[in-house]
Design a protein around this motif. Sequence first.
Motif, short mmCIF file in Angstrom:
data_model
loop_
_atom_site.label_atom_id
_atom_site.label_comp_id
_atom_site.label_asym_id
_atom_site.label_seq_id
_atom_site.Cartn_x
_atom_site.Cartn_y
_atom_site.Cartn_z
N VAL B 275 0.83 -1.21 0.00
CA VAL B 275 0.00 0.00 0.00
C VAL B 275 0.86 1.26 0.00
N MET B 276 2.01 1.18 0.66
CA MET B 276 2.90 2.34 0.67
C MET B 276 3.38 2.65 -0.74
N VAL B 277 3.64 1.62 -1.53
CA VAL B 277 4.08 1.82 -2.90
C VAL B 277 2.96 2.42 -3.75
N ILE B 278 1.71 1.99 -3.50
CA ILE B 278 0.58 2.61 -4.20
C ILE B 278 0.55 4.10 -3.88
N PHE B 279 0.64 4.40 -2.59
CA PHE B 279 0.61 5.80 -2.14
C PHE B 279 1.74 6.60 -2.78
N GLU B 280 2.94 6.06 -2.75
CA GLU B 280 4.09 6.81 -3.26
C GLU B 280 4.02 7.00 -4.77
N SER B 281 3.65 5.95 -5.51
CA SER B 281 3.65 6.13 -6.96
C SER B 281 2.53 7.07 -7.39
N ALA B 282 1.40 7.08 -6.67
CA ALA B 282 0.32 7.98 -7.07
C ALA B 282 0.58 9.40 -6.60
N PHE B 283 0.83 9.56 -5.31
CA PHE B 283 0.78 10.92 -4.75
C PHE B 283 2.14 11.58 -4.57
N GLN B 284 3.21 10.83 -4.81
CA GLN B 284 4.52 11.47 -4.78
C GLN B 284 5.14 11.54 -6.16
N ARG B 285 4.95 10.47 -6.97
CA ARG B 285 5.52 10.49 -8.31
C ARG B 285 4.48 10.76 -9.40
N LEU B 286 3.21 10.90 -9.00
CA LEU B 286 2.12 11.19 -9.93
C LEU B 286 2.04 10.18 -11.08
N GLU B 287 2.32 8.92 -10.77
CA GLU B 287 2.13 7.87 -11.78
C GLU B 287 0.84 7.13 -11.43
N PHE B 288 -0.28 7.76 -11.81
CA PHE B 288 -1.56 7.22 -11.37
C PHE B 288 -1.88 5.88 -12.02
N GLY B 289 -1.43 5.70 -13.27
CA GLY B 289 -1.67 4.44 -13.95
C GLY B 289 -0.96 3.29 -13.26
N GLN B 290 0.32 3.53 -12.92
CA GLN B 290 1.09 2.48 -12.24
C GLN B 290 0.50 2.18 -10.86
N ALA B 291 0.11 3.23 -10.16
CA ALA B 291 -0.49 3.04 -8.84
C ALA B 291 -1.74 2.16 -8.96
N SER B 292 -2.55 2.44 -9.98
CA SER B 292 -3.75 1.64 -10.18
C SER B 292 -3.40 0.19 -10.50
N ALA B 293 -2.36 0.01 -11.31
CA ALA B 293 -1.95 -1.36 -11.65
C ALA B 293 -1.54 -2.12 -10.38
N ILE B 294 -0.76 -1.46 -9.51
CA ILE B 294 -0.36 -2.12 -8.25
C ILE B 294 -1.60 -2.43 -7.42
N GLY B 295 -2.55 -1.48 -7.39
CA GLY B 295 -3.78 -1.69 -6.65
C GLY B 295 -4.56 -2.90 -7.16
N VAL B 296 -4.64 -3.01 -8.49
CA VAL B 296 -5.37 -4.14 -9.09
C VAL B 296 -4.68 -5.46 -8.71
N ILE B 297 -3.34 -5.47 -8.78
CA ILE B 297 -2.62 -6.70 -8.42
C ILE B 297 -2.87 -7.05 -6.95
N LEU B 298 -2.81 -6.04 -6.09
CA LEU B 298 -3.04 -6.29 -4.65
C LEU B 298 -4.45 -6.85 -4.42
N THR B 299 -5.44 -6.27 -5.11
CA THR B 299 -6.81 -6.75 -4.95
C THR B 299 -6.93 -8.20 -5.41
N LEU B 300 -6.30 -8.51 -6.54
CA LEU B 300 -6.36 -9.90 -7.04
C LEU B 300 -5.75 -10.85 -6.02
N ILE B 301 -4.63 -10.42 -5.41
CA ILE B 301 -3.99 -11.27 -4.40
C ILE B 301 -4.92 -11.48 -3.21
N ILE B 302 -5.55 -10.38 -2.75
CA ILE B 302 -6.47 -10.50 -1.62
C ILE B 302 -7.61 -11.45 -1.95
N MET B 303 -8.17 -11.29 -3.16
CA MET B 303 -9.29 -12.15 -3.55
C MET B 303 -8.84 -13.61 -3.63
N ALA B 304 -7.66 -13.84 -4.20
CA ALA B 304 -7.17 -15.21 -4.34
C ALA B 304 -6.95 -15.86 -2.98
#
Lengths: 290, 320
Positions: B275-304
């Motif tokens: 989650v820290m990496v999601i936060f950093e890539s979105a709100f510190q490096r402004l890479e919203f697409g990458q942050a979303s990709a990490i979020g999607v991967i994390l969600t898939l892991i949680i669901m699995a």
Amino acid sequence: MTTIQERVTTTAPVVTRKKRDWSVAGRIIILLIASVFVLGPVLWTLSTSLRPPSESFKLPPAFLPLNPDLTSYTQVFKQLNIVLLVVNSALVTGLIAVGQMVTAALAGYAFAHLRFRGRGALFSIVLATMMVPAQVTIVPVFMLIRGVGLSDTLLALIIPAIPTAFGTFLMRQYFMGLPGELAEAAAIDGASPWRTFRSVYAPLAMPGLAIVGILAFNFHWNEFFRPLIMTISEQNFTLPLGLVSLQGNLGTGSISVVLAGVVLSMIPALVVFMFGQRALQDGLTAGTGK
Amino acid sequence: MSTATSTPTGTGREPGRKVAHKHSQPSKRGRVQQRWLPWAFLAPTIVGMGIFTLLPIVASIALAFFRWDIISAPTFVGFDNFAEVVQDPTVRVSFLNTIVFVVVAVSLQLGLALGLAIMVQEKLPAWLRVFFRSAFFFPLILSAASVSIFMRYLFNEQFGVVNWMLSLIGIPAVPWLTTPGGSAAVVILVYVWQNFGFSFLLFIGGLASIPVETYEAASIDGATGWRKHVYVTLPLLSPTTLVASVMAIINALQVFDQPYVLTRGGPGDSTRTAVMVIFESAFQRLEFGQASAIGVILTLIIMAITAAQFRLSKRFVFYQ
């Protein structure tokens, strides 16, 4: 592991009672040690905040300040706009709690006592949203908030937190516990469905609503992740953010001041704990049993 | 309110209960009102969730396929974000850290909670039981941020109370927050300290639902203290254990506050979490697409993981 001889020579009840007493004492000692580890850090925080800053790092640690010193507390008010932080936190938390209570009561009542097409499916969707981690939706929510011009406002924290899946679930359970005959009686007396909800069911559901409110209060008073993202200027900070920034400003200088801030921020949570402990426990574990 | 609904039918009470259950024939206006009324009750919740949960989920998945820094227009990049994220060493380390954190913290949390719950639940004076229950529950009401603030001082290498206590039993000062291993340990300890009370409450509830007769039967069959718990408590508690472990794992996978305040992810990347990496890539490096990709991967892991747990539980969970 007793041999037959031992069993014969000693009378059974004495042995078991003695054994049990020892095991109870042993358990109490272990539990006491555990609670010292749990409560100790909080007591140390309280006691250090009440000692003069020069004694912050005193070892061995003192858990009882013999002559309390309030300089750290006056310092907190000087170094941190703590009144503003408390007002912000109270505003955000209070409005979320009230908003959740109102919306959850309405939706929970509809799911429990009103008939409409797709009720089951819709309720499943509501439940499913509970499993979505906040971090996954935070980027689009942030953009949405920014798009409507609410970024860096307290409303950005309040509005998205009001619709509550868990609160809806809790209130549905609560309303299901109230008999449907009440609605019939109210209808016979000429009450409209809305009136039935407002004057009959809603007042009876107050204990359930209190749980929703207390849970919302506890969660959002302590919330850190969303405020960190949604607010930029210090005038919109909530307490947890303010405390972390205070710690950052001070480095490791005067920890008594930081700890005084921490203690002040805990007071409302403590009050809720004392009066709403039962409700909080029930709320947290609701829906996890059978 | 409305007068029209005040006359149900005029025929008075219907004889059968089943008929009366259908609200004794509402008037036309009443019927119309009843049709839209549920939706009026649901509107705030459903609209709110649609805007702030469902829409963002869809948007998040879509965003994962774009490059967007919020300033210039988003460009479609297909699976590039996922490819970059998977190859990024920081992201990899943070996911690995998260998995290690979940395994260690959740086992500690559940073990501690179960052990203490059994001890509290067995014959104790009522006031002591209340005291222990409140004490273990207490950290849950505090904010993770303030807890992490005072824990930072307790784990200070030179002046911290923890090292002072260790020195009493002859252990030299541990550099808790300045070494990778020490930091990871502190994050885990602080997290478990604050959260084991939740699993503890669940176990207390589960234990309370085990009938006393089961233990009496077991003791007649010769089960002593220890065996009693292995053969009676654990199997009968397995539904609670499933719920407690699912919830503990889901929560631990999302850990952010403690590592952020305690260590800011350091030293190095040693306590950086997913989650820290999601936060950093979105709100510190402004890479919203990458942050979303990490979020999607994390969600898939949680669901699995959640799905796997429920599948496994079919074999190991014992329902009465």
